[in-house]
Write an enzyme that holds these catalytic residues in place. Structure first.
Site, short mmCIF file in Angstrom:
data_model
loop_
_atom_site.label_atom_id
_atom_site.label_comp_id
_atom_site.label_asym_id
_atom_site.label_seq_id
_atom_site.Cartn_x
_atom_site.Cartn_y
_atom_site.Cartn_z
N ARG A 104 0.84 -1.19 0.00
CA ARG A 104 0.00 0.00 0.00
C ARG A 104 0.87 1.24 0.00
NH1 ARG A 104 -4.66 0.52 4.42
NH2 ARG A 104 -2.86 0.94 5.70
N THR A 108 -1.37 7.48 -0.54
CA THR A 108 -2.67 7.33 -1.22
C THR A 108 -3.46 6.13 -0.69
OG1 THR A 108 -1.79 5.85 -2.91
CG2 THR A 108 -1.63 8.22 -3.34
N ASP A 200 0.68 -3.20 11.97
CA ASP A 200 1.13 -3.55 10.61
C ASP A 200 1.52 -5.03 10.58
OD1 ASP A 200 2.91 -4.02 8.34
OD2 ASP A 200 2.75 -1.86 8.03
N ASP A 203 5.05 -6.00 9.06
CA ASP A 203 6.16 -5.63 9.94
C ASP A 203 6.22 -6.52 11.17
OD1 ASP A 203 7.15 -3.64 8.33
OD2 ASP A 203 6.02 -2.03 9.30
C1 PRP Z 1 -1.13 -4.76 4.30
C2 PRP Z 1 -1.93 -6.03 4.40
C3 PRP Z 1 -2.79 -5.96 3.17
C4 PRP Z 1 -3.04 -4.50 3.02
C5 PRP Z 1 -4.44 -4.21 3.48
O1 PRP Z 1 -0.08 -4.90 3.43
O2 PRP Z 1 -1.15 -7.17 4.49
O3 PRP Z 1 -2.16 -6.49 2.02
O4 PRP Z 1 -2.09 -3.82 3.83
O5 PRP Z 1 -4.76 -2.89 3.27
P1 PRP Z 1 -5.88 -2.45 2.26
O6 PRP Z 1 -7.08 -3.30 2.51
O7 PRP Z 1 -6.12 -1.00 2.62
O8 PRP Z 1 -5.36 -2.58 0.85
P2 PRP Z 1 1.05 -3.77 3.25
O9 PRP Z 1 0.67 -2.83 2.16
O10 PRP Z 1 1.33 -3.16 4.59
O11 PRP Z 1 2.27 -4.59 2.73
P3 PRP Z 1 3.17 -5.68 3.49
O12 PRP Z 1 2.29 -6.87 3.73
O13 PRP Z 1 4.26 -5.96 2.52
O14 PRP Z 1 3.67 -5.06 4.77
N1 URA Z 2 -2.35 -3.19 6.84
C1 URA Z 2 -1.96 -3.66 8.05
O1 URA Z 2 -0.98 -4.42 8.13
N2 URA Z 2 -2.64 -3.29 9.14
C2 URA Z 2 -3.70 -2.47 9.08
O2 URA Z 2 -4.30 -2.17 10.13
C3 URA Z 2 -4.11 -1.99 7.83
C4 URA Z 2 -3.42 -2.38 6.72
#
Ligand code: PRP
Ligand code: URA
Length: 209
Positions: A104, A108, A200, A203
């Site tokens: 994400r 945005t 997160d 993370d």
């Molecule tokens: C997180 C999570 C989802 C997304 C959800 O990923 O694992 O994929 O955010 O958010 P959304 O419903 O608003 O799209 P992130 O973008 O943090 O990537 P990562 O898993 O690599 O940390």
């Molecule tokens: N992605 C995450 O990992 N946590 C949240 O709460 C939202 C998006």
């Protein structure tokens, strides 16, 4: 409109409460995501068709049940979806695993795709698309767009924590997809994080913060 199911099993709810705590280690977090993923798979596969087969027990010949030749695929949305794969895969070892990489954009909140690697026969498989978090819904919607573009049609989305905003967006974008979550939380905060949520997920799984 697609079905949205919160899986209320006590083991899932208990483990999810531990997962939410900010003071658990990355190791504990990984173990719990894996275990909850496995327990969710139990519920999500409840409708797999069975067929009768004849087997020999040590005592006699009898009719027994087996899953009727379904080809499955587990597709994690990277990174955090990876944490759910092993538990589910241990329940269905013949499933193929594909990967959809996206993150994400922090400003945005829109998903940015960086990798798609899927089984070549993805159109013929029943798909579990997995990601612990359904926040705005952007990542899940894009993941399903990617799968449908490749002619996949039988897709279930499995997450751990869902926000009402994400459920609504996903149902509107893909009304044919069933959604499973371990919890429906309250809302998204101004940074797009789920409240109360668990922070997160990527993370916390990989210790990157
Ligand atoms: C997180 C999570 C989802 C997304 C959800 O990923 O694992 O994929 O955010 O958010 P959304 O419903 O608003 O799209 P992130 O973008 O943090 O990537 P990562 O898993 O690599 O940390
Ligand atoms: N992605 C995450 O990992 N946590 C949240 O709460 C939202 C998006």
């Amino acid at each position: 409109m697609s079905n949205f199911t919160v899986v209320e099993h006590p083991l899932i709810q208990h483990k999810l409460s531990i997962l939410r705590r900010k003071d658990i280690s990355s190791k504990e977090f990984r173990e719990l995501v894996n275990e909850i993923g496995m327990l969710m798979a139990y519920e999500v596969t409840r409708d797999l068709p069975l067929e009768d087969i004849t087997i020999e027990t040590p005592i006699t010949t009898t009719t027994a049940k087996q899953i009727a030749g379904k080809k499955m695929a587990i597709i994690p949305i990277l990174r955090a979806g990876i944490g759910m794969v092993d538990g589910i895969h241990s329940l269905m070892p013949a499933a193929r695993v594909g990967h959809i990489g996206m993150y994400r954009d922090e400003e945005t909140l829109q998903p940015v795709e960086y990798l798609v690697k899927l089984p070549t026969d993805i159109a013929d498989r029943d798909i579990l698309l997995v990601d612990p978090m359904l926040a705005t819904g952007g990542s899940a919607i894009m993941g399903i767009d990617i799968l449908k573009k490749r002619k996949a049609h039988n897709i279930k989305f499995v997450c751990l924590v869902a926000a009402p905003e994400g459920v609504k967006a996903l149902q509107e974008a893909h009304p044919d997809i069933d959604i499973y979550a371990a919890a429906l939380d309250d809302h998204l905060n101004e940074h797009g994080y789920i409240v109360p949520g668990l922070g997160d997920a990527g993370d916390r799984l990989f210790g990157t913060k």
